[in-house]
Motif scaffolding. Structure first.
Motif, PDB file in Angstrom:
ATOM      1  N   ASN A  69       0.812  -1.213   0.000  1.00 38.72           N
ATOM      2  CA  ASN A  69       0.000   0.000   0.000  1.00 38.72           C
ATOM      3  C   ASN A  69       0.849   1.268   0.000  1.00 38.72           C
ATOM      4  N   THR A  70       1.834   1.282  -0.877  1.00 38.84           N
ATOM      5  CA  THR A  70       2.651   2.508  -1.013  1.00 38.84           C
ATOM      6  C   THR A  70       2.417   3.120  -2.393  1.00 38.84           C
ATOM      7  N   ASP A  71       2.787   4.365  -2.474  1.00 37.17           N
ATOM      8  CA  ASP A  71       2.729   5.083  -3.745  1.00 37.17           C
ATOM      9  C   ASP A  71       3.649   4.396  -4.744  1.00 37.17           C
ATOM     10  N   ILE A  72       3.187   4.319  -5.983  1.00 35.58           N
ATOM     11  CA  ILE A  72       3.973   3.566  -6.965  1.00 35.58           C
ATOM     12  C   ILE A  72       5.341   4.197  -7.217  1.00 35.58           C
ATOM     13  N   CYS A  73       5.379   5.537  -7.130  1.00 32.80           N
ATOM     14  CA  CYS A  73       6.662   6.226  -7.332  1.00 32.80           C
ATOM     15  C   CYS A  73       7.665   5.796  -6.273  1.00 32.80           C
ATOM     16  N   ASP A  74       7.230   5.801  -5.032  1.00 33.84           N
ATOM     17  CA  ASP A  74       8.121   5.416  -3.938  1.00 33.84           C
ATOM     18  C   ASP A  74       8.504   3.955  -4.056  1.00 33.84           C
ATOM     19  N   TYR A  75       7.553   3.153  -4.440  1.00 30.76           N
ATOM     20  CA  TYR A  75       7.802   1.722  -4.566  1.00 30.76           C
ATOM     21  C   TYR A  75       8.872   1.449  -5.618  1.00 30.76           C
ATOM     22  N   LEU A  76       8.722   2.113  -6.743  1.00 28.35           N
ATOM     23  CA  LEU A  76       9.685   1.920  -7.826  1.00 28.35           C
ATOM     24  C   LEU A  76      11.093   2.332  -7.395  1.00 28.35           C
ATOM     25  N   SER A  77      11.158   3.485  -6.747  1.00 32.26           N
ATOM     26  CA  SER A  77      12.495   3.970  -6.395  1.00 32.26           C
ATOM     27  C   SER A  77      13.113   3.150  -5.270  1.00 32.26           C
ATOM     28  N   THR A  78      12.291   2.626  -4.377  1.00 29.27           N
ATOM     29  CA  THR A  78      12.889   1.857  -3.284  1.00 29.27           C
ATOM     30  C   THR A  78      13.135   0.408  -3.671  1.00 29.27           C
ATOM     31  N   ASN A  79      12.306  -0.154  -4.535  1.00 35.11           N
ATOM     32  CA  ASN A  79      12.403  -1.600  -4.757  1.00 35.11           C
ATOM     33  C   ASN A  79      12.893  -2.010  -6.138  1.00 35.11           C
ATOM     34  N   ILE A  80      12.664  -1.234  -7.121  1.00 41.21           N
ATOM     35  CA  ILE A  80      12.903  -1.730  -8.472  1.00 41.21           C
ATOM     36  C   ILE A  80      14.116  -1.114  -9.156  1.00 41.21           C
TER      37      ILE A  80
END
Lengths: 391, 507
Positions: free
Chosen positions: B87-98
């Motif tokens: 349940n995180t913002d996709i922008c944050d998710y991308l930068s932290t995980n991908i």
């Protein structure tokens, strides 16, 4: 806009000032003629001065710089100079004028009459050399010109080398005027004469002309000039020529004269007057350091201790007799106090000097002398021995 | 239009906005922002598992293709993107995980976005997201670090600044490994957005000078700016005076030593020259080589440089003054040879001098811009042909050619002062051709009054030069040995003690 206005005004003033600047001091170097020497004669017919200028005037290509000569006549010295300018059309430049040749006839009459202008002028350097020409006319010396060498500069160079010969002395204009205007001393001026050398005539500086009250009263020979230089504490590195009797040294049977040359390294003189009961005795102490420069003998080695001591004694006596002779000549024949004894009395005790001088202007003949020569032979060049033949 | 606060530019930027639709966002960039720009590349792709659509926007040539392929495309296509789970913002998710990129900024500020794209960054547009990610993919071609051509040394380091501000900063940073080194970014130019940075040593640099510099920098308001020289002229104390009050160099070792002396440095992107302030008169005569050589040798070199300042500015004017006003000052033999050489020359000495100096300046200016092998020809024509022919044709006298040549050559010993030397040379020549030595001294006095009244960022320009204390003059006319340089330059720095070395220790 205001700034622009100010800048404009500034530039207008600046550019106008260019048209106004005709500075009195501005002159291009090639608008001048560099005078190197002047000779002064007097025309006996009309009593005018004859001035002959030696000056550098390059030819049109600038390849050669040769001295040229201009002769002009005038009632006064300055008159003659101005008339000479008319002849050449360029201004004379005096700062590099080195020698003033004065004819004997003017010096016999009154030398101060021609020196005034040169002393007064601001462009001429006061250290210009004075020489008296021992020729018919002073400008005769310029006839010895050869190639592109300036006679005046050649004379100046020989005058500057006076310590090595000591047969003359260097006297500058301000030096002459200082001596002739001070009490108790009289000036001298070196003599220039022309000698024949191979196919040429060359100028030679030799001897001194002795002055009193602006007139020549006599001459010092080259040899006397040496002792004049020593007594006046001028730099002197000349030679003292001795002729020694061989008998004195080796008790030999034959009397033989041996020539010896001493080269003076350093000569210092102190002149001190001692005054007792209005009788003035001048103590002259001459200390000379000299080296044995030449020995014309293959038998006696003057460098050995015993011989050297005898030599020192004899040479001191020789120098002393020469000094005595010079003083005798100045006192009795020339009657001109060129050695400055009066000045030394003046410095020692002005009161007594005033007394003596005012009572009788002629103080000079009443002086007594006590001469002491201290000769020290320091070395003998690079040789301890003399060149000896095989027996 | 040029103004930073131009409403036109602002309104234009404010009119853009990101929407949740990827197509519309791409359309915005394609038709409005980057319209008529073929270098901008749009790369559409989608995650093969989660089927989310993305678009990369970057400028061809400025980015590193390897980074985009390996660190962005590869992980983003292959990995599972499951932000719903955490349940995180996709922008944050991308930068932290991908995404494997060191610097990622989430933004919707169009000013920043446009700047970044043109600076080599890549934009990542995400489906149904009204933000985008700015990914650091800078990979533009740059020059290698090489020895600066204008400041070569024999004994010093061989590295020089390049056009890239990041490389330049790293050159300075690695020499000063302390957190006292402070770096402040600033950008200038409404259209160029040139990056500059202000560097100083905390605790050494004088805060008053830093404030003064920052105040002056804040007043800069230009359209484009791409040179330190440009900034220099905008913030200098005396813009009309040919003497510099800001120093500039291509060498990091000089900059580091200046930082340690309390100077403040400004780097500008695109310029291999760093500028430092304040700059005092004495620094014209200091070179970095001085500090690497033996102090006696360095001191001698420095005295020669000072002498050459005198010769290059005064030789023509003194020659003219003496030759046309004070002939009595020339020795007899010299005046005769000059006299001979001036025969048949039609022009006055001052005109000759002006002409020859001008010819020299023309040759110098010509040779400076030409390629090396052509400039040799120019040198031969200038020096041999003109120099020789002009004398034999009797246009100019030989001594004037010598004087002009000496004056010109000695100017090369202090190349940083070149802008001041030429006007001074001509000014003094003008004055001395009007008034002789009198005029020359007028000029010299005027120059000194100007120099002593000048200030560089509040520091007296001629500081230390009128002093007799050793610690003041240790690095002016001479270069004192290192163990005696105990204090930093006064006024410039706040921490005055530099070293406590004592050479005279004997066991």
């Amino acid at each position: 806009m205001k700034a622009f206005k100010r800048i404009t005004v500034f530039f207008i003033i600046f550019s106008i000032s260019f048209n106004l600047y005709g500075c009195w001091d501005y002159r291009e170097i090639n608008s001048l003629l560099i005078v190197t020497g002047v000779s002064i004669d007097r025309n006996t017919l009309n009593n005018k001065f004859i001035l002959t200028f030696e000056m550098f005037d390059p030819d049109a290509t600038g390849q050669f710089l040769e001295p040229v000569f201009i002769k002009s006549e005038g009632i006064t010295v300055f008159d003659a100079i101005r008339k000479a300018i008319d002849k050449r059309g360029k201004r004379f430049y005096w700062a590099h004028c080195k020698v003033l040749f004065i004819s004997k006839s003017i010096a016999d009459d009154d030398i101060l009459s021609v020196l005034d202008l040169f002393n007064r002028d601001d462009e001429l350097r006061p250290d210009i050399d004075l020489v008296i020409t021992n020729t018919k006319y002073a400008y005769d010396v310029f006839y010895t010109k050869k190639n592109s060498n300036s006679i005046s500069y050649k004379i100046d160079e020989s005058l500057n080398s006076f310590p090595s010969s000591g047969e003359f002395s260097k006297v500058s204009l301000n030096n002459y005027i200082l001596l002739s205007s001070s009490e108790g001393i009289e000036p001298v001026i070196p003599l220039v004469s022309i000698e024949k050398c191979f196919m040429d005539y060359k100028t030679v500086v030799k001897g001194l002309a002795v002055f009193k009250n602006g007139k020549i009263v006599g001459y010092l020979s080259p040899d006397e000039s040496k002792y004049y230089n020593i007594l006046l504490n001028k730099k002197f590195n000349g030679l003292i020529l001795l002729s020694e009797n061989s008998k004195e040294y080796d008790n030999g049977k034959e009397k033989q004269n041996i020539s010896l040359t001493l080269e003076v390294k350093k000569a210092t003189t102190s002149i001190k007057p001692v005054i007792k009961d209005k009788k003035v005795v001048i103590n002259i102490n001459v200390a000379i350091d000299a080296s044995i420069a030449e020995i014309d003998s293959n038998k006696i080695n003057f460098i050995n201790k015993r011989e050297r001591e005898i030599l020192t004694k004899n040479a001191s006596l020789f120098i002393k007799s020469n000094i005595t002779n010079l003083i005798y000549v100045t006192q009795n024949e020339l009657n001109s106090d060129i050695l400055g004894f009066g000045k030394s009395i003046h410095m020692y005790d002005p009161k007594i000097w005033n007394e003596i001088y005012e009572n009788s202007g002629d103080y000079f003949n009443d002086l007594y002398f006590n001469i002491n020569v201290d000769l020290n032979l320091t070395n003998s060049g690079s040789n301890k021995k003399i060149i000896q033949e095989k027996y | 239009m040029a103004n930073v606060n131009s409403n036109d530019l602002k309104n234009k930027l404010n009119s853009y906005s990101l929407t949740k639709s990827l197509e519309k966002n791409i359309e915005l960039f394609k038709t409005q922002i980057f319209n008529d720009d073929s270098t901008v590349i749009y790369r559409n792709f989608s995650n093969k598992i989660s089927h989310i659509d993305f678009c990369l926007i970057f400028v061809d040539g400025l980015v590193s293709n390897e980074i985009i392929n390996k660190n962005i495309l590869k992980p983003m296509i292959n990995n599972i993107i499951n932000n719903k789970k955490t349940n995180t913002d996709i922008c944050d998710y991308l930068s932290t995980n991908i995404i494997n990129i060191n610097e990622i900024i989430k933004s919707n500020d169009f000013k920043k976005i446009i700047e970044s794209v043109y600076y080599g960054d890549t934009l990542l547009l995400i489906e149904s997201c009204n933000y985008l990610l700015i990914l650091n993919t800078k990979g533009w071609p740059g020059r290698n670090i090489s020895e600066p051509v204008s400041e070569t040394t024999v004994k010093g380091p061989r590295e020089g600044f390049t056009e890239s501000i990041i490389v330049n900063l790293s050159l300075i940073r690695k020499k000063l490994t302390t957190n006292d080194l402070k770096i402040k970014y600033k950008s200038f130019g409404a259209r160029t957005n040139t990056k500059t940075c202000l560097i100083y040593m905390n605790g050494v640099a004088n805060p008053n000078i830093i404030n003064e510099i920052e105040n002056r920098l804040d007043t800069i308001d230009v359209d484009g700016l791409h040179l330190t020289g440009h900034i220099e002229e905008l913030i200098t104390d005396n813009p009309l005076c040919p003497f510099k009050t800001i120093g500039s160099t291509e060498r990091p070792d000089i900059i580091v030593s200046k930082l340690l002396e309390g100077n403040i440095v400004l780097l500008c992107d695109g310029t291999p020259f760093a500028i430092y302030m304040p700059f005092l008169f004495q620094e014209y005569f200091q070179t970095n080589e001085d500090y690497y050589n033996h102090f006696l040798y360095s001191s001698m070199n420095r005295l020669i440089r000072i002498l050459s300042l005198f010769i290059t500015t005064s030789a023509p004017s003194i020659y003219v003054a003496i030759l046309t006003f004070h002939q009595e000052m020339i020795p007899t033999k010299l005046i005769l040879s000059i006299y001979q050489s001036r025969v048949g020359v039609p022009f006055p000495t001052s005109v000759e001098c002006f002409a020859m100096l001008l010819v020299f300046e023309i040759i110098r200016e010509g040779a400076e811009r030409l390629p090396k092998h052509i400039s040799q020809t120019l040198g031969i024509v200038g020096a041999l042909v003109i120099g020789e022919a002009v004398v034999t044709a009797k246009f100019v006298s030989a001594p004037v050619v010598i004087i002009a040549a000496i004056s010109g050559i000695t100017a090369f010993l202090i190349p940083t002062m070149a802008s001041a030397l030429v006007p001074i040379k001509f000014l003094l020549l003008l004055l001395s051709s009007i008034l002789g030595l009198y005029g020359y001294f007028f000029g010299v006095i005027g120059i000194f009054i100007q120099l002593f009244s000048m200030k560089s960022f509040g520091i007296n320009y001629m500081d230390n030069l009128s002093s007799f204390k050793f610690q003041d003059i240790k690095d002016t006319f001479i270069r004192a040995p290192w163990w005696l340089m105990k204090n930093r330059p006064k006024d410039v720095s706040i921490d005055s003690i530099r070293s406590n070395n004592s050479k005279k220790k004997k066991d």
